[in-house]
Design a protein around this motif. Structure first.
Motif, PDB file in Angstrom:
ATOM      1  N   PHE A 131       1.150  -1.456   0.366  1.00 49.53           N
ATOM      2  CA  PHE A 131      -0.073  -0.221  -0.034  1.00 49.53           C
ATOM      3  C   PHE A 131       1.148   0.682   0.134  1.00 49.53           C
ATOM      4  CE2 PHE A 131      -1.617  -3.394   2.149  1.00 49.53           C
ATOM      5  CZ  PHE A 131      -3.159  -3.502   1.291  1.00 49.53           C
ATOM      6  N   ALA A 132       1.093   2.461  -0.602  1.00 51.51           N
ATOM      7  CA  ALA A 132       1.371   3.016  -0.175  1.00 51.51           C
ATOM      8  C   ALA A 132       0.418   4.747  -0.786  1.00 51.51           C
ATOM      9  CB  ALA A 132       2.508   3.519  -1.611  1.00 51.51           C
ATOM     10  N   THR A 133       0.461   5.930  -0.840  1.00 52.83           N
ATOM     11  CA  THR A 133       0.140   6.913  -1.023  1.00 52.83           C
ATOM     12  C   THR A 133       1.187   7.910  -1.620  1.00 52.83           C
ATOM     13  OG1 THR A 133       0.210   7.964   1.185  1.00 52.83           O
ATOM     14  CG2 THR A 133      -2.020   6.712   0.410  1.00 52.83           C
ATOM     15  N   PRO A 134       1.754   7.862  -3.096  1.00 51.29           N
ATOM     16  CA  PRO A 134       2.638   8.120  -3.361  1.00 51.29           C
ATOM     17  C   PRO A 134       2.488   9.540  -3.810  1.00 51.29           C
ATOM     18  CG  PRO A 134       2.004   6.678  -4.582  1.00 51.29           C
ATOM     19  CD  PRO A 134       1.090   6.632  -3.771  1.00 51.29           C
ATOM     20  N   GLY A 135       2.021  10.428  -3.933  1.00 50.61           N
ATOM     21  CA  GLY A 135       1.412  11.733  -5.010  1.00 50.61           C
ATOM     22  C   GLY A 135       2.518  12.448  -4.678  1.00 50.61           C
ATOM     23  N   VAL A 136       3.116  12.703  -3.803  1.00 53.09           N
ATOM     24  CA  VAL A 136       3.598  13.339  -3.171  1.00 53.09           C
ATOM     25  C   VAL A 136       5.447  13.786  -3.840  1.00 53.09           C
ATOM     26  CG1 VAL A 136       4.669  12.307  -1.271  1.00 53.09           C
ATOM     27  CG2 VAL A 136       4.609  14.535  -1.666  1.00 53.09           C
ATOM     28  N   ARG A 137       5.168  12.492  -4.065  1.00 49.98           N
ATOM     29  CA  ARG A 137       6.701  12.173  -5.426  1.00 49.98           C
ATOM     30  C   ARG A 137       6.240  12.570  -5.995  1.00 49.98           C
ATOM     31  NH1 ARG A 137       9.359   6.383  -3.480  1.00 49.98           N
ATOM     32  NH2 ARG A 137       9.581   6.539  -1.081  1.00 49.98           N
ATOM     33  N   ILE A 138       5.320  12.863  -7.243  1.00 45.39           N
ATOM     34  CA  ILE A 138       4.762  13.599  -8.206  1.00 45.39           C
ATOM     35  C   ILE A 138       4.393  15.223  -8.987  1.00 45.39           C
ATOM     36  CG2 ILE A 138       4.677  11.101  -9.487  1.00 45.39           C
ATOM     37  CD1 ILE A 138       1.212  11.141  -9.259  1.00 45.39           C
ATOM     38  N   GLY A 139       4.354  15.202  -7.522  1.00 42.10           N
ATOM     39  CA  GLY A 139       3.394  17.067  -7.686  1.00 42.10           C
ATOM     40  C   GLY A 139       2.457  16.683  -6.913  1.00 42.10           C
ATOM     41  N   LEU A 140       1.574  15.920  -7.129  1.00 41.66           N
ATOM     42  CA  LEU A 140       0.192  15.950  -6.997  1.00 41.66           C
ATOM     43  C   LEU A 140       0.162  15.134  -5.251  1.00 41.66           C
ATOM     44  CD1 LEU A 140      -2.623  16.821  -7.558  1.00 41.66           C
ATOM     45  CD2 LEU A 140      -3.314  14.302  -8.535  1.00 41.66           C
ATOM     46  N   PHE A 141       0.544  16.134  -4.655  1.00 46.16           N
ATOM     47  CA  PHE A 141      -0.822  15.149  -2.970  1.00 46.16           C
ATOM     48  C   PHE A 141      -1.966  14.744  -2.818  1.00 46.16           C
ATOM     49  CE2 PHE A 141      -0.843  15.102   1.750  1.00 46.16           C
ATOM     50  CZ  PHE A 141       0.532  14.625   2.416  1.00 46.16           C
ATOM     51  N   CYS A 142      -1.686  13.826  -2.106  1.00 49.33           N
ATOM     52  CA  CYS A 142      -2.238  12.398  -2.379  1.00 49.33           C
ATOM     53  C   CYS A 142      -3.817  13.115  -0.880  1.00 49.33           C
ATOM     54  CB  CYS A 142      -2.293  11.062  -1.595  1.00 49.33           C
ATOM     55  SG  CYS A 142      -2.004  10.230  -3.001  1.00 49.33           S
ATOM     56  N   THR A 143      -4.668  14.175  -1.370  1.00 45.81           N
ATOM     57  CA  THR A 143      -5.509  15.506  -0.666  1.00 45.81           C
ATOM     58  C   THR A 143      -6.432  14.569  -0.079  1.00 45.81           C
ATOM     59  OG1 THR A 143      -4.340  17.143  -1.089  1.00 45.81           O
ATOM     60  CG2 THR A 143      -5.840  17.319   0.165  1.00 45.81           C
ATOM     61  N   THR A 144      -6.889  13.930  -1.067  1.00 47.51           N
ATOM     62  CA  THR A 144      -8.340  13.192  -0.555  1.00 47.51           C
ATOM     63  C   THR A 144      -8.218  11.988  -0.298  1.00 47.51           C
ATOM     64  OG1 THR A 144      -8.563  13.090  -3.437  1.00 47.51           O
ATOM     65  CG2 THR A 144      -9.915  14.749  -2.310  1.00 47.51           C
ATOM     66  N   MET A 146      -5.835  10.949   1.520  1.00 49.45           N
ATOM     67  CA  MET A 146      -5.566  11.291   3.204  1.00 49.45           C
ATOM     68  C   MET A 146      -7.035  10.756   3.456  1.00 49.45           C
ATOM     69  SD  MET A 146      -4.105  15.282   4.856  1.00 49.45           S
ATOM     70  CE  MET A 146      -5.882  15.576   3.722  1.00 49.45           C
ATOM     71  N   VAL A 147      -8.085  11.858   3.860  1.00 47.07           N
ATOM     72  CA  VAL A 147      -8.861  11.473   4.650  1.00 47.07           C
ATOM     73  C   VAL A 147      -9.986  10.416   4.654  1.00 47.07           C
ATOM     74  CG1 VAL A 147     -11.821  12.092   4.198  1.00 47.07           C
ATOM     75  CG2 VAL A 147      -9.965  13.632   3.134  1.00 47.07           C
ATOM     76  N   ALA A 148      -9.902   9.486   4.148  1.00 50.87           N
ATOM     77  CA  ALA A 148      -9.855   7.973   4.727  1.00 50.87           C
ATOM     78  C   ALA A 148      -8.628   7.054   5.140  1.00 50.87           C
ATOM     79  CB  ALA A 148      -9.885   6.779   2.990  1.00 50.87           C
ATOM     80  N   ARG A 157       0.546   7.857  11.691  1.00 52.49           N
ATOM     81  CA  ARG A 157       0.946   6.990  10.548  1.00 52.49           C
ATOM     82  C   ARG A 157       0.869   7.382   9.124  1.00 52.49           C
ATOM     83  NH1 ARG A 157      -0.547   2.035  14.578  1.00 52.49           N
ATOM     84  NH2 ARG A 157       1.609   1.417  15.392  1.00 52.49           N
ATOM     85  N   ALA A 158      -0.463   8.039   8.781  1.00 51.27           N
ATOM     86  CA  ALA A 158      -0.440   7.993   7.748  1.00 51.27           C
ATOM     87  C   ALA A 158      -0.671   8.971   7.332  1.00 51.27           C
ATOM     88  CB  ALA A 158      -2.536   9.311   8.141  1.00 51.27           C
ATOM     89  N   LEU A 159       0.351  10.323   7.958  1.00 51.35           N
ATOM     90  CA  LEU A 159       0.957  11.788   7.284  1.00 51.35           C
ATOM     91  C   LEU A 159       2.752  10.538   6.740  1.00 51.35           C
ATOM     92  CD1 LEU A 159       0.970  14.347   9.592  1.00 51.35           C
ATOM     93  CD2 LEU A 159       0.246  14.421   7.753  1.00 51.35           C
ATOM     94  N   GLU A 160       2.814   9.582   7.647  1.00 53.61           N
ATOM     95  CA  GLU A 160       4.770   9.374   6.828  1.00 53.61           C
ATOM     96  C   GLU A 160       3.732   8.667   5.610  1.00 53.61           C
ATOM     97  OE1 GLU A 160       7.189   5.292   8.499  1.00 53.61           O
ATOM     98  OE2 GLU A 160       5.732   6.100  10.231  1.00 53.61           O
ATOM     99  N   MET A 161       2.706   7.955   5.609  1.00 46.49           N
ATOM    100  CA  MET A 161       2.443   7.335   4.460  1.00 46.49           C
ATOM    101  C   MET A 161       2.651   8.256   3.439  1.00 46.49           C
ATOM    102  SD  MET A 161       0.203   4.378   5.001  1.00 46.49           S
ATOM    103  CE  MET A 161       0.640   3.687   2.760  1.00 46.49           C
ATOM    104  N   LEU A 162       1.751   9.731   3.128  1.00 45.87           N
ATOM    105  CA  LEU A 162       1.016  10.639   2.384  1.00 45.87           C
ATOM    106  C   LEU A 162       2.948  11.859   1.808  1.00 45.87           C
ATOM    107  CD1 LEU A 162      -1.943  12.020   4.691  1.00 45.87           C
ATOM    108  CD2 LEU A 162      -1.397  10.914   2.026  1.00 45.87           C
ATOM    109  N   LEU A 163       3.766  11.702   3.521  1.00 43.96           N
ATOM    110  CA  LEU A 163       5.001  12.406   3.017  1.00 43.96           C
ATOM    111  C   LEU A 163       5.796  11.852   2.473  1.00 43.96           C
ATOM    112  CD1 LEU A 163       4.919  14.788   6.895  1.00 43.96           C
ATOM    113  CD2 LEU A 163       4.371  15.531   4.490  1.00 43.96           C
ATOM    114  N   THR A 164       6.151  10.676   2.539  1.00 39.35           N
ATOM    115  CA  THR A 164       7.185  10.152   2.150  1.00 39.35           C
ATOM    116  C   THR A 164       6.884   9.071   0.690  1.00 39.35           C
ATOM    117  OG1 THR A 164       7.039   7.924   3.426  1.00 39.35           O
ATOM    118  CG2 THR A 164       8.059   9.464   4.511  1.00 39.35           C
ATOM    119  N   GLY A 165       5.091   8.291   0.902  1.00 40.64           N
ATOM    120  CA  GLY A 165       4.811   7.666   0.121  1.00 40.64           C
ATOM    121  C   GLY A 165       5.102   6.238  -0.890  1.00 40.64           C
ATOM    122  N   ARG A 166       6.736   6.189   0.639  1.00 36.87           N
ATOM    123  CA  ARG A 166       6.580   4.486   0.615  1.00 36.87           C
ATOM    124  C   ARG A 166       5.708   3.593   0.166  1.00 36.87           C
ATOM    125  NH1 ARG A 166      11.572   6.518   4.360  1.00 36.87           N
ATOM    126  NH2 ARG A 166       9.744   5.973   6.350  1.00 36.87           N
TER     127      ARG A 166
END
Length: 260
Positions: A131-144, A146-148, A157-166
Motif C-alpha cells: 500500500f502507498a500514497t505516493p502522490g507527493v513524489r509526482i507533485g500531486l499530494f494525496c489529499t482526498t 488522506m481523508v480515508a 502513520r497516515a502522515l508517514e505514508m503521505l509525506l514519504t510516499g513509501r
C-alpha cells in the motif's frame, strides 16, 4: 448499465455480491468511467435486500494504482473537480450502502486505490499486497486519499505514508489497521468468503442499522455519540429481528430472521 471496467457476480444463492475491478492492462486505474460504474453497481447492490455482503476484488497483479493519470493532465480546474467529486461519491457510497463491503486486496493499492481499501468496511490482504500514497513524489499530494487513510490508521502513520510516499507491506498495513488480516495469496479468496459468510449469518436489518450507526457516531464527541447510539439501540430493540434473536438465545434455538 452495461459495465466495461468492472465485473459483477452473485455467489451463494445471490446473497454475496462480488464486484471486481477489471482493467488489469491499466493496473485497474480508477478512471472516471470505472468510478461511475462502481457508483452505479454499489447503488444497485444497496437496493437489493437479498444481498447480505459484498466483496470488492480486482483482476491482475495490481488491486488499483489510483486515479487514471491520463485524465489528470491538460484539463481545466472544473474537469479535475469532477474527477474528485465522483471519487468522493464512490468512497462515501461504499460506506452508505447497508451491506458490509470487504476488500480483497491481492496486490498493490496506491493513492486512490489505497483510499478505496481504507473506505471499505473491512479488508483482507494477501501477503503479496502492499500500500502507498505516493502522490507527493509526482507533485500531486494525496489529499482526498488522506481523508480515508487518516481515519483508518491515525495521524502519525497516515502522515508517514503521505509525506514519504513509501510502500507499506501487508503485515504493516494489518498492524496499523488499514486491513483486518493478512493471508497467503492462495488463501485470499477463501478468507474473504469466510468473513463475508459470517456477516451474512446475521439479520440484514441489524447489520444495516449497525453499519449506519458506526459511521454516524465515529466523528462525534463522546457525549453526542452516546446520545445518538442509545436512541438507535432503543429503536433497534423494537425491531422484530431483535425480539426474535433475543428470544432464540434465551430459548437455545436458531433465530429465524425476517429483516424487520
Amino acid at each position: 448499465m452495461a459495465y466495461e471496467s468492472i465485473a459483477f457476480d452473485l455467489e451463494r444463492d445471490g446473497t454475496l455480491a462480488v464486484v471486481t475491478l477489471d482493467r488489469p492492462q491499466r493496473r485497474n486505474a480508477l478512471s472516471l468511467g470505472m468510478m461511475n460504474e462502481l457508483i452505479d453497481c454499489f447503488a444497485r447492490i444497496g437496493r437489493d435486500r437479498a444481498i447480505r455482503a459484498v466483496v470488492l476484488a480486482a483482476r491482475g497483479k495490481v488491486f488499483s494504482s489510483g486515479h487514471d493519470l491520463g485524465e489528470m493532465v491538460g484539463r481545466d480546474v472544473n474537469a479535475y473537480r469532477q474527477i474528485f467529486d465522483v471519487c468522493t461519491q464512490l468512497m462515501t457510497g461504499v460506506q452508505a450502502i447497508p451491506q458490509p463491503v470487504v476488500a480483497e486486496v491481492q496486490g498493490l493499492a496506491t493513492a486512490a486505490g489505497c483510499q478505496l481499501v481504507a473506505s471499505c468496511d473491512l479488508a483482507i490482504a494477501s501477503s503479496a499486497a502492499s500500500f502507498a500514497t505516493p502522490g507527493v513524489r509526482i507533485g500531486l499530494f494525496c489529499t482526498t486519499p488522506m481523508v480515508a487513510l487518516s481515519r483508518a490508521i491515525g495521524r502519525k502513520r497516515a502522515l508517514e505514508m503521505l509525506l514519504t510516499g513509501r510502500q507499506v507491506d501487508a503485515a504493516t498495513a494489518a498492524d496499523w489497521g488499514l486491513v483486518n488480516s493478512v493471508v497467503a495469496p492462495d488463501a485470499l479468496t477463501a478468507a474473504t468468503r469466510q468473513l463475508a459468510g459470517t456477516i451474512a449469518e446475521a439479520s440484514t436489518l441489524t447489520v444495516a442499522i449497525g453499519k449506519q450507526a458506526f459511521y454516524s457516531q465515529i466523528d462525534l464527541d463522546q457525549p453526542k455519540a452516546y446520545a445518538y447510539a442509545k436512541e438507535v439501540m432503543s429503536m433497534n430493540n423494537m425491531c422484530l429481528d431483535a425480539q426474535e434473536g433475543i428470544s432464540a438465545f434465551l430459548e437455545k434455538r436458531p433465530a429465524c430472521w425476517t429483516g424487520k
